[in-house]
Design an enzyme around this catalytic site. Structure first.
Site, PDB file in Angstrom:
ATOM      1  N   ARG A 127      11.255   8.520  -6.944  1.00 59.47           N
ATOM      2  CA  ARG A 127      11.587   7.101  -6.733  1.00 59.47           C
ATOM      3  C   ARG A 127      13.034   6.940  -7.183  1.00 59.47           C
ATOM      4  O   ARG A 127      13.345   7.057  -8.372  1.00 59.47           O
ATOM      5  CB  ARG A 127      10.670   6.176  -7.530  1.00 59.47           C
ATOM      6  CG  ARG A 127      11.206   4.755  -7.567  1.00 59.47           C
ATOM      7  CD  ARG A 127      10.196   3.716  -7.910  1.00 59.47           C
ATOM      8  NE  ARG A 127       9.293   3.493  -6.781  1.00 59.47           N
ATOM      9  CZ  ARG A 127       8.448   2.473  -6.706  1.00 59.47           C
ATOM     10  NH1 ARG A 127       8.388   1.591  -7.693  1.00 59.47           N
ATOM     11  NH2 ARG A 127       7.660   2.322  -5.659  1.00 59.47           N
ATOM     12  N   HIS A 154      10.853   2.718   2.141  1.00 63.27           N
ATOM     13  CA  HIS A 154       9.628   2.923   1.344  1.00 63.27           C
ATOM     14  C   HIS A 154       8.532   3.413   2.301  1.00 63.27           C
ATOM     15  O   HIS A 154       7.554   2.711   2.573  1.00 63.27           O
ATOM     16  CB  HIS A 154       9.237   1.615   0.662  1.00 63.27           C
ATOM     17  CG  HIS A 154       8.275   1.764  -0.481  1.00 63.27           C
ATOM     18  ND1 HIS A 154       7.777   2.987  -0.896  1.00 63.27           N
ATOM     19  CD2 HIS A 154       7.713   0.835  -1.310  1.00 63.27           C
ATOM     20  CE1 HIS A 154       6.971   2.800  -1.933  1.00 63.27           C
ATOM     21  NE2 HIS A 154       6.907   1.510  -2.189  1.00 63.27           N
ATOM     22  N   GLN A 157       4.671   3.402   1.422  1.00 56.85           N
ATOM     23  CA  GLN A 157       4.073   2.073   1.470  1.00 56.85           C
ATOM     24  C   GLN A 157       3.678   1.703   2.895  1.00 56.85           C
ATOM     25  O   GLN A 157       2.571   1.213   3.150  1.00 56.85           O
ATOM     26  CB  GLN A 157       5.073   1.027   0.930  1.00 56.85           C
ATOM     27  CG  GLN A 157       4.534  -0.382   0.949  1.00 56.85           C
ATOM     28  CD  GLN A 157       3.367  -0.546  -0.023  1.00 56.85           C
ATOM     29  OE1 GLN A 157       3.493  -0.193  -1.197  1.00 56.85           O
ATOM     30  NE2 GLN A 157       2.242  -1.070   0.449  1.00 56.85           N
ATOM     31  N   ASP A 245       7.835  -9.648   1.136  1.00 53.39           N
ATOM     32  CA  ASP A 245       8.116  -8.841  -0.050  1.00 53.39           C
ATOM     33  C   ASP A 245       8.971  -9.690  -0.985  1.00 53.39           C
ATOM     34  O   ASP A 245       9.475 -10.763  -0.606  1.00 53.39           O
ATOM     35  CB  ASP A 245       8.834  -7.530   0.362  1.00 53.39           C
ATOM     36  CG  ASP A 245       8.987  -6.533  -0.774  1.00 53.39           C
ATOM     37  OD1 ASP A 245       8.349  -6.714  -1.833  1.00 53.39           O
ATOM     38  OD2 ASP A 245       9.762  -5.564  -0.607  1.00 53.39           O
ATOM     39  N   CYS A 283       3.517  -5.496  -0.248  1.00 53.32           N
ATOM     40  CA  CYS A 283       3.421  -4.194  -0.922  1.00 53.32           C
ATOM     41  C   CYS A 283       3.095  -4.317  -2.399  1.00 53.32           C
ATOM     42  O   CYS A 283       2.609  -3.368  -3.013  1.00 53.32           O
ATOM     43  CB  CYS A 283       4.720  -3.410  -0.726  1.00 53.32           C
ATOM     44  SG  CYS A 283       6.154  -4.201  -1.483  1.00 53.32           S
ATOM     45  N   ARG A 311      -2.584   3.270  -0.715  1.00 52.93           N
ATOM     46  CA  ARG A 311      -1.520   4.164  -1.181  1.00 52.93           C
ATOM     47  C   ARG A 311      -2.136   5.488  -1.630  1.00 52.93           C
ATOM     48  O   ARG A 311      -1.620   6.573  -1.333  1.00 52.93           O
ATOM     49  CB  ARG A 311      -0.756   3.524  -2.354  1.00 52.93           C
ATOM     50  CG  ARG A 311       0.079   2.312  -1.991  1.00 52.93           C
ATOM     51  CD  ARG A 311       1.283   2.676  -1.143  1.00 52.93           C
ATOM     52  NE  ARG A 311       2.164   3.629  -1.793  1.00 52.93           N
ATOM     53  CZ  ARG A 311       3.109   3.308  -2.689  1.00 52.93           C
ATOM     54  NH1 ARG A 311       3.307   2.056  -3.022  1.00 52.93           N
ATOM     55  NH2 ARG A 311       3.887   4.244  -3.219  1.00 52.93           N
TER      56      ARG A 311
HETATM   57  N1  NVA Z   1      11.438  -4.194  -2.138  1.00 54.91           N
HETATM   58  C1  NVA Z   1      10.786  -3.929  -3.393  1.00 54.91           C
HETATM   59  C2  NVA Z   1       9.591  -3.080  -3.195  1.00 54.91           C
HETATM   60  C3  NVA Z   1       8.824  -2.780  -4.465  1.00 54.91           C
HETATM   61  C4  NVA Z   1       7.649  -1.873  -4.241  1.00 54.91           C
HETATM   62  C5  NVA Z   1      11.758  -3.244  -4.333  1.00 54.91           C
HETATM   63  O1  NVA Z   1      12.494  -2.364  -3.879  1.00 54.91           O
HETATM   64  O2  NVA Z   1      11.794  -3.598  -5.517  1.00 54.91           O
HETATM   65  N1   CP Z   2       4.349  -1.145  -3.908  1.00 55.57           N
HETATM   66  C1   CP Z   2       4.838  -0.297  -4.828  1.00 55.57           C
HETATM   67  O1   CP Z   2       5.503   0.683  -4.509  1.00 55.57           O
HETATM   68  O2   CP Z   2       4.530  -0.648  -6.098  1.00 55.57           O
HETATM   69  P1   CP Z   2       5.122  -0.002  -7.429  1.00 55.57           P
HETATM   70  O3   CP Z   2       6.557  -0.464  -7.540  1.00 55.57           O
HETATM   71  O4   CP Z   2       4.273  -0.584  -8.534  1.00 55.57           O
HETATM   72  O5   CP Z   2       5.029   1.482  -7.349  1.00 55.57           O
END
Ligand code: NVA
Ligand code: CP
Length: 327
Positions: A127, A154, A157, A245, A283, A311
């Site tokens: 990540r 992502h 997701q 989101d 998500c 997931r």
């Molecule tokens: N768009 C959000 C998704 C979190 C899973 C982020 O990048 O924080």
């Molecule tokens: N949706 C998602 O990726 O959640 P987290 O940020 O908790 O991993």
């Protein structure tokens, strides 16, 4: 039981740019625009099989003896827990690494980290902040690298979201997915999925938060019908799936524009414009009262908890695809 034998023309990544001969040709899972549709279909089918509790590859624990490194540059609940639980359910093990706790935080390069991790583990889930970190990791790792989110995308997701839609409603081909809000990383992966799965996308975003033009251009070039508008009502009208989101993505808080995003909130009034059977997706984590109201996220059309569960299932499919080439 699903066999893992791949057709002869299976997708491969050539990692010959490394400084030394690699011990394997790694099968990365980076972005949905890099795949043949057949591979993504196959991974989704593996995810469905895992969801049904079936064995994949003829054994309950196809990844016995394998270790996955989970490396986080940003916080996570779902990604961390679903990868860890999924890997263990497949018979494997995990090592969880937070960037601040390893030598990356003291200046060791990503390239050197990738080389070292590749000597210990069988795959790496990253990540990342900037997408360049993911690409650098994939370039120097000799084991598969999986994209667990970057500022740009992502894909895990969206694979879970596709699984969720198919589970509830069947094929999304010919359907309409409406996106409301920031044209962010999750939106980009939805756009990249559109040509593979044959659905139309209508994105409603403020002018300054539109999805990246190259992502839209790629999807259109590959035959997808993508509309980008500033009007959420136009996007949602008659849609089969409504997605939103957070207004403020991790690591990009300085760029967030809540004042521009308020008109894009998914509330009961907006949801009423969608097809009566439409699903609502997010998500998570959600910011209730901002991008979505309680009545929608807790309402009968919401499948957000199934998305979170899926997931686990779809990532088991991804892990098996990355690590097991034949049964
Ligand atoms: N768009 C959000 C998704 C979190 C899973 C982020 O990048 O924080
Ligand atoms: N949706 C998602 O990726 O959640 P987290 O940020 O908790 O991993």
């Amino acid at each position: 039981m699903i066999s893992l034998i791949e057709p002869a023309n299976s997708w491969r990544v050539d990692m010959t740019a490394s400084h030394k001969p690699l011990r394997q040709t790694a099968r990365h899972f980076l972005d949905l625009d890099q795949f043949d549709t057949g591979i993504l279909r196959r991974v989704l089918d593996l995810g469905h099989a895992c969801r049904r509790g079936e064995d994949v590859g003829g054994t309950r624990q196809p990844l016995a003896g394998c270790t996955l490194a989970l490396l986080f540059e940003k916080p996570s609940t779902r990604t961390r827990v679903s990868f860890e639980v999924g890997m263990r359910q497949l018979g494997g093990d995990v090592v969880v690494l937070d960037r601040d706790a390893i030598q990356l935080s003291r200046g060791e390069t990503l390239a050197d980290t990738a080389r070292v991790l590749s000597r210990y583990v069988d795959a790496i889930m990253l990540r990342a902040g900037p997408a360049t970190h993911l690409h650098e990791m994939a370039h120097y790792a000799s084991v598969p690298v999986i994209n667990g989110l970057t500022h740009d995308s992502h894909p895990c997701q969206v694979m879970a979201d596709l699984l969720t839609f198919e589970h509830h409603r069947g094929s999304l081909a010919g359907g309409v997915v409406a996106w409301c809000g920031d044209g962010n990383n999750v939106a980009a992966s939805w756009i990249q999925a559109a040509p593979h799965f044959g659905f139309r996308m209508r994105l409603a975003c403020p002018e300054v938060l539109r999805p990246r033009e190259e992502v839209v251009a790629w999807a259109r070039l590959h035959g997808a019908d993508i509309t980008v508008t500033t009007d959420p009502r136009e996007a949602v009208r008659g849609a089969d799936c409504v997605v939103t989101d957070t207004w403020s993505s991790m690591g990009l808080e300085n760029e967030s524009r809540p004042e521009l995003l308020r008109p894009y909130q998914v509330n009961a009034g907006l949801m009423a414009l969608a097809h009566p059977q439409a699903l609502f997706m997010h998500c998570l984590p959600a910011h209730r009262g901002e991008e979505v109201t309680d009545e929608v996220i807790d309402g009968p059309q919401s499948v957000v908890w199934d998305e979170a569960e899926n997931r686990l299932h779809v990532q088991k499919g991804i892990l098996v695809w990355c690590l097991r080439r034949a049964s």
